[in-house]
Write a protein that holds these residues in place. Sequence first.
Motif, mmCIF file in Angstrom:
data_model
loop_
_atom_site.group_PDB
_atom_site.id
_atom_site.type_symbol
_atom_site.label_atom_id
_atom_site.label_comp_id
_atom_site.label_asym_id
_atom_site.label_seq_id
_atom_site.Cartn_x
_atom_site.Cartn_y
_atom_site.Cartn_z
ATOM 1 N N THR A 285 0.817 -1.217 0.000
ATOM 2 C CA THR A 285 0.000 0.000 0.000
ATOM 3 C C THR A 285 0.855 1.273 0.000
ATOM 4 N N GLN A 286 2.182 1.115 0.085
ATOM 5 C CA GLN A 286 3.077 2.251 0.238
ATOM 6 C C GLN A 286 3.934 2.482 -1.008
ATOM 7 N N THR A 287 4.111 3.746 -1.365
ATOM 8 C CA THR A 287 5.037 4.095 -2.441
ATOM 9 C C THR A 287 6.457 4.152 -1.892
ATOM 10 N N ARG A 288 7.416 4.218 -2.782
ATOM 11 C CA ARG A 288 8.807 4.335 -2.334
ATOM 12 C C ARG A 288 9.026 5.627 -1.553
ATOM 13 N N ALA A 289 8.404 6.703 -2.014
ATOM 14 C CA ALA A 289 8.552 7.979 -1.322
ATOM 15 C C ALA A 289 7.981 7.895 0.090
ATOM 16 N N GLN A 290 6.836 7.249 0.232
ATOM 17 C CA GLN A 290 6.234 7.101 1.556
ATOM 18 C C GLN A 290 7.121 6.259 2.471
ATOM 19 N N LEU A 291 7.719 5.221 1.925
ATOM 20 C CA LEU A 291 8.568 4.347 2.728
ATOM 21 C C LEU A 291 9.862 5.047 3.131
ATOM 22 N N GLU A 292 10.392 5.874 2.247
ATOM 23 C CA GLU A 292 11.596 6.627 2.599
ATOM 24 C C GLU A 292 11.307 7.598 3.744
ATOM 25 N N GLN A 293 10.110 8.198 3.729
ATOM 26 C CA GLN A 293 9.732 9.083 4.826
ATOM 27 C C GLN A 293 9.492 8.290 6.105
ATOM 28 N N LEU A 294 8.896 7.111 5.961
ATOM 29 C CA LEU A 294 8.661 6.241 7.111
ATOM 30 C C LEU A 294 9.975 5.861 7.785
ATOM 31 N N ALA A 295 10.991 5.605 6.973
ATOM 32 C CA ALA A 295 12.304 5.243 7.517
ATOM 33 C C ALA A 295 12.847 6.366 8.393
ATOM 34 N N VAL A 296 12.634 7.618 7.958
ATOM 35 C CA VAL A 296 13.107 8.776 8.725
ATOM 36 C C VAL A 296 12.276 8.959 9.996
ATOM 37 N N ASP A 297 10.952 8.858 9.851
ATOM 38 C CA ASP A 297 10.058 9.125 10.978
ATOM 39 C C ASP A 297 10.144 8.061 12.061
ATOM 40 N N LYS A 298 10.277 6.812 11.652
ATOM 41 C CA LYS A 298 10.207 5.700 12.605
ATOM 42 C C LYS A 298 11.548 5.039 12.879
ATOM 43 N N ASP A 299 12.615 5.562 12.275
ATOM 44 C CA ASP A 299 13.952 4.992 12.483
ATOM 45 C C ASP A 299 13.993 3.515 12.097
ATOM 46 N N ILE A 300 13.619 3.262 10.857
ATOM 47 C CA ILE A 300 13.601 1.887 10.333
ATOM 48 C C ILE A 300 14.632 1.779 9.225
ATOM 49 N N PRO A 301 15.569 0.841 9.279
ATOM 50 C CA PRO A 301 16.560 0.693 8.212
ATOM 51 C C PRO A 301 15.937 0.053 6.965
ATOM 52 N N LEU A 302 15.856 0.827 5.902
ATOM 53 C CA LEU A 302 15.340 0.303 4.641
ATOM 54 C C LEU A 302 15.920 1.107 3.490
ATOM 55 N N HIS A 303 15.859 0.535 2.320
ATOM 56 C CA HIS A 303 16.300 1.238 1.105
ATOM 57 C C HIS A 303 15.372 0.831 -0.024
ATOM 58 N N THR A 304 14.798 1.825 -0.692
ATOM 59 C CA THR A 304 13.853 1.522 -1.762
ATOM 60 C C THR A 304 14.582 1.283 -3.080
ATOM 61 N N LEU A 305 13.947 0.473 -3.905
ATOM 62 C CA LEU A 305 14.498 0.096 -5.206
ATOM 63 C C LEU A 305 13.406 0.220 -6.264
ATOM 64 N N ALA A 306 13.824 0.438 -7.499
ATOM 65 C CA ALA A 306 12.875 0.437 -8.595
ATOM 66 C C ALA A 306 12.335 -0.970 -8.802
ATOM 67 N N ALA A 307 11.268 -1.066 -9.567
ATOM 68 C CA ALA A 307 10.682 -2.376 -9.859
ATOM 69 C C ALA A 307 11.703 -3.259 -10.569
#
Length: 308
Positions: A285-307
Motif C-alpha cells: 500500500t506504500q510508495t517508495r517515497a512514503q517508505l523513505e519518509q517512514l524510515a526517517v520518521d520511525k527509524d527503520i533501516p530500509l532502502h527503496t528500489l525500482a521495480a
Amino acid sequence: MATKTPTTTTPKPFLPLKGVRVLSLALNLPGPAALMRCRQMGATCVKLEPPAHPTAPKGTSGDPMGLYNRKAYDTLHEGVRIANVDLKSEKGQKALHRELAKADVLITSFRPSALNKLGLDWKRLHQQYPALSLIAIVGAPGARAEEPGHDLTYLAENNLVDGLTLPPTLYADMAGSLMASEAVLQARLLQLQKGKGVRMEIALSVAAGYLAMPRVWGLTTPGSAVGGGHAGYRVYSCKDGRVALAALEPHFAASLGGAVGLKVTHIMAMFAPETHAAIAAFLLTQTRAQLEQLAVDKDIPLHTLAAA
C-alpha cells in the motif's frame, strides 16, 4: 551579540604506507585494486605492464582491463606511475630490477611457473633483495595455484552462484584485493620488526570462501534469520517498486511492527508466517517515497528500489 558559527575542519587522512614503495606486475582487477588501496594509504606505487597486444587499438594499455573498461582502468591507476616493459626481454629485465632495487613490496598475479620463468621465484628474489616482500596473488592456494580460474569459477566453487545469472559484482576479485592490501600492511610491519622481507600468498578462491562463510554457517540459507526467515530482513514489493528491509534488531522490529500495526511482543514473532503476510500487505500500500519518509520518521533501516 552575534554568535560565531563553529568551523569544522576535515581531518588529515591517515597514511600508514607513506614512504613505502610498492611495485606491481599484477594485471586485470585484484592486483590493480590492491595497488589502488595502497596508494590511498600513502604508498608510492609503480606498475610495470606488458606491451599492448599487436591487434589492440592504438593507445590501449597492456593490461586487459584497459581494453575491457577504460573507466575502471583509469580509476584503479590514478596516481600510479605506469611503464610498459617486456619482462621476457633483456631490456625489460633490466628495467624490472631497477624498480625492484627501490621497492619495499612487490605484488604479482602470475602462476608460480610463470614467476619462475621470469626469475621471480621467492628463493631467488629473497636472495637478491632480502628486504623486499612479495605479495603473490594466485587463483587457488598451494599446489592448486597452477590451475586456471577466474572470479566466477571461485564463486561457483564456494556455492555463491545461483541459477544462470551472473553475480552482480566481482566478489572474489575485490575481496582478494582487500586481502592483498592487508597483506602489504602485514608485510610492512614484519619488515620493520625483523628487517627482512616475507612472502605472502593471497588466493582468490580463499577470498571467495571467506565471503561464503555466512552461508556455510547457515546464516543466509533459505528460511534462516537473514535468509528470509526473519520478516524484518527481506526484499518486498511495494506500490511502485521494491524495498530492501533490514529491521533485524528488536528495537527496529518493534518500530516496523508499530508502523504496520502489529504488536511485536516476542522476538520470535518476526519469524511467524502471519507477520510476513502482514508486512507484505502493508508495504504493497506504500510508495517508495512514503517508505523513505517512514524510515526517517520511525527509524527503520530500509532502502527503496525500482521495480525489478
